[in-house]
Each structure stands twice: as C-alpha cells, then as structure tokens.
Design a protein around this motif. Sequence first.
Motif, PDB file in Angstrom:
ATOM      1  N   VAL A  23      38.703  34.216  45.070  1.00 42.13           N
ATOM      2  CA  VAL A  23      39.172  34.718  43.772  1.00 42.13           C
ATOM      3  C   VAL A  23      37.941  34.924  42.901  1.00 42.13           C
ATOM      4  O   VAL A  23      37.177  33.987  42.666  1.00 42.13           O
ATOM      5  N   ILE A  24      37.735  36.151  42.441  1.00 43.86           N
ATOM      6  CA  ILE A  24      36.515  36.472  41.707  1.00 43.86           C
ATOM      7  C   ILE A  24      36.806  36.732  40.232  1.00 43.86           C
ATOM      8  O   ILE A  24      37.910  37.120  39.858  1.00 43.86           O
ATOM      9  N   ALA A  25      35.777  36.514  39.399  1.00 40.44           N
ATOM     10  CA  ALA A  25      35.914  36.690  37.956  1.00 40.44           C
ATOM     11  C   ALA A  25      35.517  38.083  37.507  1.00 40.44           C
ATOM     12  O   ALA A  25      35.543  38.379  36.315  1.00 40.44           O
ATOM     13  N   ILE A  60      37.222  44.030  41.422  1.00 41.20           N
ATOM     14  CA  ILE A  60      37.285  43.933  42.879  1.00 41.20           C
ATOM     15  C   ILE A  60      36.082  44.597  43.546  1.00 41.20           C
ATOM     16  O   ILE A  60      35.751  44.285  44.698  1.00 41.20           O
ATOM     17  N   ASP A  61      35.386  45.459  42.818  1.00 40.69           N
ATOM     18  CA  ASP A  61      34.259  46.196  43.384  1.00 40.69           C
ATOM     19  C   ASP A  61      32.907  45.639  42.968  1.00 40.69           C
ATOM     20  O   ASP A  61      31.867  46.241  43.254  1.00 40.69           O
ATOM     21  N   ILE A  62      32.901  44.489  42.303  1.00 38.24           N
ATOM     22  CA  ILE A  62      31.651  43.876  41.834  1.00 38.24           C
ATOM     23  C   ILE A  62      31.415  42.576  42.586  1.00 38.24           C
ATOM     24  O   ILE A  62      32.279  41.689  42.588  1.00 38.24           O
ATOM     25  N   ALA A  63      30.261  42.440  43.233  1.00 34.52           N
ATOM     26  CA  ALA A  63      29.917  41.213  43.943  1.00 34.52           C
ATOM     27  C   ALA A  63      29.242  40.238  42.987  1.00 34.52           C
ATOM     28  O   ALA A  63      28.257  40.589  42.338  1.00 34.52           O
ATOM     29  N   TYR A  64      29.781  39.013  42.911  1.00 33.55           N
ATOM     30  CA  TYR A  64      29.181  37.993  42.062  1.00 33.55           C
ATOM     31  C   TYR A  64      29.449  36.613  42.649  1.00 33.55           C
ATOM     32  O   TYR A  64      30.588  36.321  43.005  1.00 33.55           O
ATOM     33  N   PRO A  65      28.403  35.771  42.753  1.00 34.52           N
ATOM     34  CA  PRO A  65      26.998  36.083  42.459  1.00 34.52           C
ATOM     35  C   PRO A  65      26.434  37.077  43.473  1.00 34.52           C
ATOM     36  O   PRO A  65      26.941  37.157  44.603  1.00 34.52           O
ATOM     37  N   PRO A  66      25.406  37.829  43.108  1.00 31.41           N
ATOM     38  CA  PRO A  66      24.885  38.874  43.989  1.00 31.41           C
ATOM     39  C   PRO A  66      24.494  38.366  45.369  1.00 31.41           C
ATOM     40  O   PRO A  66      24.682  39.065  46.367  1.00 31.41           O
ATOM     41  N   ARG A 108      32.222  37.740  32.815  1.00 35.45           N
ATOM     42  CA  ARG A 108      31.788  37.113  31.569  1.00 35.45           C
ATOM     43  C   ARG A 108      32.287  35.671  31.559  1.00 35.45           C
ATOM     44  O   ARG A 108      33.148  35.283  32.349  1.00 35.45           O
ATOM     45  N   GLY A 109      31.738  34.896  30.632  1.00 33.91           N
ATOM     46  CA  GLY A 109      32.094  33.484  30.587  1.00 33.91           C
ATOM     47  C   GLY A 109      33.585  33.237  30.462  1.00 33.91           C
ATOM     48  O   GLY A 109      34.134  32.323  31.088  1.00 33.91           O
TER      49      GLY A 109
END
Length: 369
Positions: free
Chosen positions: A170-172, A175-181, A207-208
């Motif tokens: 589950v990402i913050a 869907i197309d952004i990898a984080y952390p890189p 963002r926070g």
Amino acid sequence: MTVAAQPALSQDEAFARIRLLRSPNIGPVSYAMLLQRFGSAPEALDALPDLGKRGGRQYRACPADRIEREVEAVRKAGAKYLFHDQPDYPVLLGRIDGAPPILTWRGDLPLASRPCVAMVGARNASAAAVKLARDFAQGLAEAGFTVVSGLARGIDGAAHEGAFPATIGVIASGIDIAYPPQHGDLQERIANEGLLLAEQPPGTEPRGSHFPSRNRIIAGLAGGTLVVEAAVKSGSLITARLAGEAGREVMAIPGSPLEARSHGCNHLIREGAVLVQAPEDVVELLSGFDGVPRSTFREAAPGFEFEPGELAAAEPAEIADLLTTAPVAVDELIRQSDAGASAVQLALLELEVAGRLERHAGGRVSLAG
C-alpha cells in the motif's frame, strides 16, 4: 475512455464518482454521505454548489477534463479502479471508519480477499529484526495469509520479500510513482506478482499527510497488525493504533530494553498488545479471529449512521457557532444542538464542502484552521 467498473456501475456513474472524490473538500466521510443523501454521484455533483453556498462559500467541483486525464493515466500505468461497493472490495477494509471510496490497483486483487496480516516496523531496522520480519512473513504466507505492508525501507521491505507472492503493498503516492525510489524494483515486482494499492490519484508524489491515510488502509485490510521493531515515536505505532481503533488484533514482538528500536514494541505490549514470538502465535491468534480482539491496545470509536429521511432544520451557521479549532465529538454537537443527528450531520457536510470544517479521528470535527 474506459473506467474499470463492475457491470452494475455505469461508466457515467464511475466517472462522476471519481470526479466527486477529487473535488475540493470532499473526503471519504463526506463522499459517503453525499452518495447516501443524493443517490448517485451525478446528483451529488449537481448539489455541491448549493451545499457550498449554504456553508458560506462559493464552490466549484473538480473539472471533468482533469478526471479524463486521470483515467488515461491509470490506464497507461496498467492499473484499474476499485470502488467501495464492488464485490472485490476487501470486506474488512470496508468496515473501517473513513474507508477509501476508490482505490487504484495493479496485480492479483483476490489476495486482498484472503486472510491478511499487516506487518510494520522501523525503517532503520536492525539486521536481526529485518531477518526476523522476513522469516515471519514467509511463515505467515506459507500458512495461507496475505502479508500487507507499506513498502518502506527496513521492516516493510523485508515483510514483502519474505511473503512473495502473497503480499500487498500500500503506497502513499499515486499508482505510477515509486516511493521510496530505491524500492522501485520491489514495487514493480509487487505489482506483477502480488498486489499494489494506491488511494492517491496517479502522478501524486507522497506528502506527510498521505502516510497516516496509507497506514489506515494497511491496518484496515488485515485482521491484525504485527509490529516487529519500532521506536516509541515510530509511525508504525500509528498503524497499530488504527488497527486497535478498528477492532483488530494488535501484536508486537518484544525486544531488549537496552535497544531503543524495541521500546515501541515493548510499549505496545505494556498497553495491551499481544506478545508474539513465532509465526505460529500470529496464525493461532488470527485463525480464530471472530471480530473480538484479545488485544486491548485501543477501543473502537463509535460509528454514525446517516439517515437522510430524518432531516430537520439545522443552519450551518448555528453549528459553526458551537465549533472551534479544537476537535470535538459529533455526538457532543448533537447533544448541544436542538436539531436531530442527521440534521447536524447535514450542516457539518455543508460546512465541510465550503472548506470550513476539518474531520479528525474518532468521529471528531473542528473548524478549519
């Protein structure tokens, strides 16, 4: 242009729902109330300007062309939409307060319908804790559980790696952004072999404020949350608290009192989380989970049912006079006003649409700062 939706959900309704949720000042609670009040997303969109006016400000919904671009970005990312009332929407997630009305996803969606356990912990985890997390996740996956985590460094990454392919990330971000890189490859592997979920629109950098929202999804998907290693101020404890408030099990692996990264887990155990030392402990605890957790770390917050048919007169200005920037329970507002519960809720909705109200955990509200 195509929006992925079940047959009972028309393309126009699906598009309007995305537009409604992306409109200013609309969150999961107000979104649900608007759909229940007006019956459909197009009707709710039509009502927004009048609601904003009653709340004291002019209002414009999200432009349609922005949603057209979003839908295209979701398609290009190889993702699909999942709406709150579709059959594949995870049952446990749908039961939490403020459940995400719309998610985007890539991968094996049925993984979310299997018994799930969340695993979280320190980003700067010790080598021993990373190995422990990997071994626990592998054991839980072999026992038939899907392991849910947040793709962060340390414990999260180890949990995903140990559970493959039975894992949900589950990402913050979008869907197309990898984080952390540095977890870009891991995120892509989860999308291809496991399940990747995002609440934010595509193209959104994390963002926070997005991380607590992500944490509620992690906790909401699972019957229980296991904290492997965490300091007292770790964000992992937020996930544990959210799990407890949702009436789920909260578990923690104890550690040495001499190790600061263990103090968070030891604190959880002292406050009522269940101490676990092996994957079998988690399996035993969650296999017999009947909705009544053994852990006593937090109590569930009372819910509220919005009944449109019970509307009475309640002016937003009158309700606003009872509010300050300090959060107060909605139940307290209902007690202090002369209007019924649904009338107060409608007035709060009008204030929220106008950007004058903030919602907080535990069914509390305040004037926007």
